[in-house]
Design a protein around this motif. Structure first.
Motif, short mmCIF file in Angstrom:
data_model
loop_
_atom_site.label_atom_id
_atom_site.label_comp_id
_atom_site.label_asym_id
_atom_site.label_seq_id
_atom_site.Cartn_x
_atom_site.Cartn_y
_atom_site.Cartn_z
N LEU A 241 68.38 96.86 31.23
CA LEU A 241 68.35 95.80 30.21
C LEU A 241 69.46 94.77 30.36
N LYS A 242 70.42 95.04 31.23
CA LYS A 242 71.41 93.99 31.55
C LYS A 242 70.72 92.80 32.19
N ASP A 243 69.65 93.11 32.92
CA ASP A 243 68.88 92.05 33.59
C ASP A 243 67.62 91.76 32.79
N TRP A 244 67.79 91.52 31.49
CA TRP A 244 66.64 91.30 30.60
C TRP A 244 65.83 90.07 30.99
N GLU A 245 66.49 89.09 31.59
CA GLU A 245 65.75 87.89 32.01
C GLU A 245 64.74 88.24 33.10
N TYR A 246 65.09 89.18 33.96
CA TYR A 246 64.14 89.60 35.00
C TYR A 246 62.93 90.28 34.35
N LEU A 247 63.17 91.13 33.35
CA LEU A 247 62.06 91.80 32.66
C LEU A 247 61.10 90.77 32.07
N GLN A 248 61.66 89.75 31.45
CA GLN A 248 60.81 88.71 30.86
C GLN A 248 60.06 87.94 31.94
N SER A 249 60.67 87.81 33.13
CA SER A 249 60.01 87.06 34.21
C SER A 249 58.78 87.79 34.74
N ILE A 250 58.71 89.12 34.53
CA ILE A 250 57.52 89.87 34.94
C ILE A 250 56.69 90.27 33.72
N HIS A 251 56.85 89.46 32.65
CA HIS A 251 56.01 89.55 31.44
C HIS A 251 56.21 90.83 30.65
N LEU A 252 57.46 91.30 30.61
CA LEU A 252 57.80 92.44 29.77
C LEU A 252 58.65 91.98 28.60
N ASP A 253 58.49 92.65 27.50
CA ASP A 253 59.29 92.36 26.31
C ASP A 253 60.65 93.05 26.45
N ILE A 254 61.51 92.86 25.47
CA ILE A 254 62.79 93.56 25.42
C ILE A 254 62.91 94.26 24.07
N PRO A 255 63.75 95.30 23.96
CA PRO A 255 63.87 96.02 22.69
C PRO A 255 64.28 95.11 21.54
N PHE A 256 63.84 95.45 20.35
CA PHE A 256 64.06 94.61 19.17
C PHE A 256 65.54 94.35 18.92
N VAL A 257 66.38 95.39 19.04
CA VAL A 257 67.81 95.20 18.73
C VAL A 257 68.46 94.23 19.72
N LEU A 258 68.05 94.28 20.98
CA LEU A 258 68.58 93.34 21.96
C LEU A 258 68.09 91.93 21.68
N LYS A 259 66.83 91.83 21.25
CA LYS A 259 66.25 90.53 20.91
C LYS A 259 67.02 89.88 19.75
N VAL A 260 67.38 90.71 18.75
CA VAL A 260 68.13 90.21 17.60
C VAL A 260 69.52 89.75 18.04
N ALA A 261 70.20 90.57 18.85
CA ALA A 261 71.55 90.22 19.31
C ALA A 261 71.54 88.92 20.11
N LEU A 262 70.57 88.76 20.99
CA LEU A 262 70.47 87.54 21.79
C LEU A 262 70.14 86.33 20.92
N GLY A 263 69.27 86.56 19.90
CA GLY A 263 68.92 85.48 18.98
C GLY A 263 70.11 85.01 18.18
N LEU A 264 70.93 85.93 17.72
CA LEU A 264 72.14 85.58 16.97
C LEU A 264 73.12 84.80 17.84
N LYS A 265 73.28 85.26 19.07
CA LYS A 265 74.20 84.58 20.00
C LYS A 265 73.73 83.16 20.30
#
Length: 291
Positions: A241-265
Motif C-alpha cells: 500500500l506504500k505504492d497505492w498509486e500503482y494499485l490505482q493504475s491497475i484499476h484497484l481500490d485502496i482501503p477506506f482508512v488510507l483513502k480518508v488519510a490521503l483525502g485529508l492530506k
C-alpha cells in the motif's frame, strides 16, 4: 486411503512452505492469452495471504489450479514439499479446502447437519465419529444451534458459515476463500472475516483469500497482486500500500482508512499516512487539541 497416504502431509509439517507454485501457466483456449502466466510464489504454513486483482486478472483461475479443479499446463505445484502429480492429486486434494463465492451453490444436504456430514461421508469417516466432528465444526463458526435447520431459511452469512464449517470438518491444512464475502451483506461479511481472523490467530492452517475487499488485506500477512494473469507484487500489506498509486493504475481500490488519510492530506490537513483507523482517529484528536 491407507495410513501412509493419510500421513503424507502431516509428517512434513516441519517443512515451513505449505504451498509452492513454480512457473504456473494456464490458458482456456489456444487462441486466448494466458489466464495465468508464469506465476511463482512460496507460501509459508500458517500464513494468511490475500490475492487481489481486477476482474480477469487470474485470481480465481489460480485458485482452481491450486485446488485441482483446473490442471496447470506448465509449472509445478508442491504441497509441503510433495510435488503434485496426476497420480497423487486426489490424495493431496484432501488436504486443501475451498469456500466458494456463492453459498447457495455449496449445499447438498436437507439440513445443516446433513450438509456438513456429506463431505465426511465422501472422505469415508466412520459414522460413529461424525456427530462429534459435526458439532465441533458447527460450533467453530457459531452455527451449532442451527444443525437441524433447512439451509433454505438461513441468511447468506449463515449459509457461508455452514460452508466454512463443512470445510473445517475435513481438517484441511490449506483453506482457500474464493471471494467468499462478495455476495454477502455487511453483517455476513463481518462474520466471515471474523472467522478468517480466528483461523489466522490459531496459526495451524494456511489461509488464502481471493478478495475484492481492500479492507480485508490489512489483516493479511502477505498480499499477492495479480494483473493480466501475472503476479506483479507479493509483499506485506504495508509495503504493497506504500505504492497505492500503482494499485490505482491497475484499476484497484485502496482501503477506506488510507483513502480518508490521503483525502485529508489533499485538503491541507497534516495527518500521517496510516493503515490503522485507531491511529488516524488518534492523530486527528491530537491535531484538534493543538488548536
Amino acid at each position: 486411503m491407507n495410513k501412509g497416504e493419510k500421513n503424507i502431509i502431516k509428517a512434513d509439517k516441519e517443512k515451513n512452505i505449505s504451498l509452492s507454485l513454480k512457473h504456473i501457466t494456464y490458458r482456456y483456449k489456444p487462441e486466448y492469452p494466458d489466464a495465468v502466466h508464469n506465476v511463482s510464489v512460496d507460501i509459508n504454513h500458517g500464513e494468511y495471504v490475500t490475492i487481489i486483482g481486477h476482474n480477469g486478472s487470474g485470481k480465481s483461475t489460480l485458485s482452481k489450479i491450486i485446488i485441482g479443479v483446473l490442471h496447470k499446463q506448465k509449472g509445478d505445484i508442491k504441497v509441503f514439499g510433495h510435488l503434485v502429480t496426476n497420480k497423487n492429486i486426489k490424495t493431496l486434494r484432501k488436504y486443501l479446502g475451498i469456500v466458494f463465492q456463492n453459498p447457495d451453490n455449496q449445499f447438498i444436504g436437507s439440513t445443516v447437519r446433513d450438509d456438513i456430514a456429506f463431505g465426511l461421508e465422501n472422505h469415508l469417516i466412520p459414522p460413529k465419529e461424525m456427530p462429534e466432528i459435526i458439532s465441533k465444526a458447527a460450533k467453530s463458526v457459531g452455527m451449532e444451534k442451527y444443525l437441524d435447520h433447512e439451509p433454505l431459511w438461513l441468511s447468506g452469512g449463515q449459509k457461508q458459515r455452514v460452508a466454512i464449517a463443512s470445510v473445517l470438518a475435513l481438517e484441511p491444512d490449506i483453506i482457500i476463500f474464493d471471494e467468499a464475502t462478495s455476495m454477502l451483506d455487511p453483517k455476513g461479511k463481518r462474520e466471515v472475516k471474523e472467522i478468517i481472523l480466528k483461523l489466522k490467530a490459531d496459526r495451524n492452517k494456511t489461509i488464502i483469500s481471493i478478495t475484492h475487499d481492500m479492507d480485508e488485506i490489512l489483516h493479511a500477512d502477505k498480499v499477492m497482486v495479480m494483473n493480466k494473469g501475472k503476479l506483479v507484487r507479493f509483499d506485506t500489506p504495508e509495503n504493497i500500500l506504500k505504492d497505492w498509486e500503482y494499485l490505482q493504475s491497475i484499476h484497484l481500490d485502496i482501503p477506506f482508512v488510507l483513502k480518508v488519510a490521503l483525502g485529508l492530506k489533499s485538503h491541507g490537513v497534516k495527518v500521517k499516512q496510516t493503515l490503522s483507523e485507531e491511529e488516524l482517529v488518534k492523530n486527528l484528536c491530537q491535531l484538534d487539541s493543538k488548536k
